[in-house]
Write a protein that holds these residues in place. Structure first.
Motif, PDB file in Angstrom:
ATOM      1  N   SER A  53      -1.961  -2.419  -7.374  1.00 32.07           N
ATOM      2  CA  SER A  53      -2.018  -3.074  -8.684  1.00 32.07           C
ATOM      3  C   SER A  53      -1.441  -2.207  -9.805  1.00 32.07           C
ATOM      4  N   ILE A  54      -1.239  -0.936  -9.566  1.00 33.44           N
ATOM      5  CA  ILE A  54      -0.778  -0.026 -10.621  1.00 33.44           C
ATOM      6  C   ILE A  54       0.594  -0.419 -11.196  1.00 33.44           C
ATOM      7  N   PRO A  55       1.589  -0.802 -10.400  1.00 27.02           N
ATOM      8  CA  PRO A  55       2.865  -1.208 -11.001  1.00 27.02           C
ATOM      9  C   PRO A  55       2.723  -2.403 -11.959  1.00 27.02           C
ATOM     10  N   LEU A  56       1.764  -3.264 -11.717  1.00 22.55           N
ATOM     11  CA  LEU A  56       1.557  -4.400 -12.613  1.00 22.55           C
ATOM     12  C   LEU A  56       1.048  -3.929 -13.977  1.00 22.55           C
ATOM     13  N   LEU A  57       0.275  -2.860 -14.009  1.00 21.05           N
ATOM     14  CA  LEU A  57      -0.217  -2.313 -15.269  1.00 21.05           C
ATOM     15  C   LEU A  57       0.914  -1.714 -16.086  1.00 21.05           C
ATOM     16  N   GLU A  58       1.863  -1.083 -15.420  1.00 21.74           N
ATOM     17  CA  GLU A  58       2.981  -0.454 -16.122  1.00 21.74           C
ATOM     18  C   GLU A  58       3.871  -1.480 -16.797  1.00 21.74           C
ATOM     19  N   GLU A  59       3.929  -2.693 -16.275  1.00 23.89           N
ATOM     20  CA  GLU A  59       4.757  -3.742 -16.874  1.00 23.89           C
ATOM     21  C   GLU A  59       4.184  -4.241 -18.193  1.00 23.89           C
ATOM     22  N   THR A  60       2.865  -4.098 -18.393  1.00 25.63           N
ATOM     23  CA  THR A  60       2.231  -4.631 -19.590  1.00 25.63           C
ATOM     24  C   THR A  60       2.207  -3.633 -20.740  1.00 25.63           C
ATOM     25  N   GLU A  61       2.709  -2.433 -20.530  1.00 27.41           N
ATOM     26  CA  GLU A  61       2.689  -1.428 -21.605  1.00 27.41           C
ATOM     27  C   GLU A  61       3.741  -1.715 -22.635  1.00 27.41           C
TER      28      GLU A  61
END
Length: 61
Positions: A53-61
């Motif tokens: 799930s970590i790559p999905l968090l980077e997209e929302t920054e």
């Protein structure tokens, strides 16, 4: 001043432990989350799921 803790350990990779570890990652409350369980494969599997799930968090920054 940052309030992030550098490392948090979660003992137990069952439903509650995995959800707590996942919430810590999603809320970005710490730099490192360590997930421990008697059954290594269970802790590894939960950690891999959370890591996905970590790559999905980077997209929302």
């Amino acid at each position: 001043m940052s309030s992030k803790t550098s490392k948090v350990g979660v003992i137990g990779a069952g439903n509650v432990g995995a959800d707590v570890a996942n919430a810590l990652v999603l809320l970005r409350k710490c730099v490192t989350v360590v997930l421990f369980d008697r059954t290594l494969s269970k802790a590894e599997g939960q950690a891999w799921d959370i890591e996905d799930s970590i790559p999905l968090l980077e997209e929302t920054e």
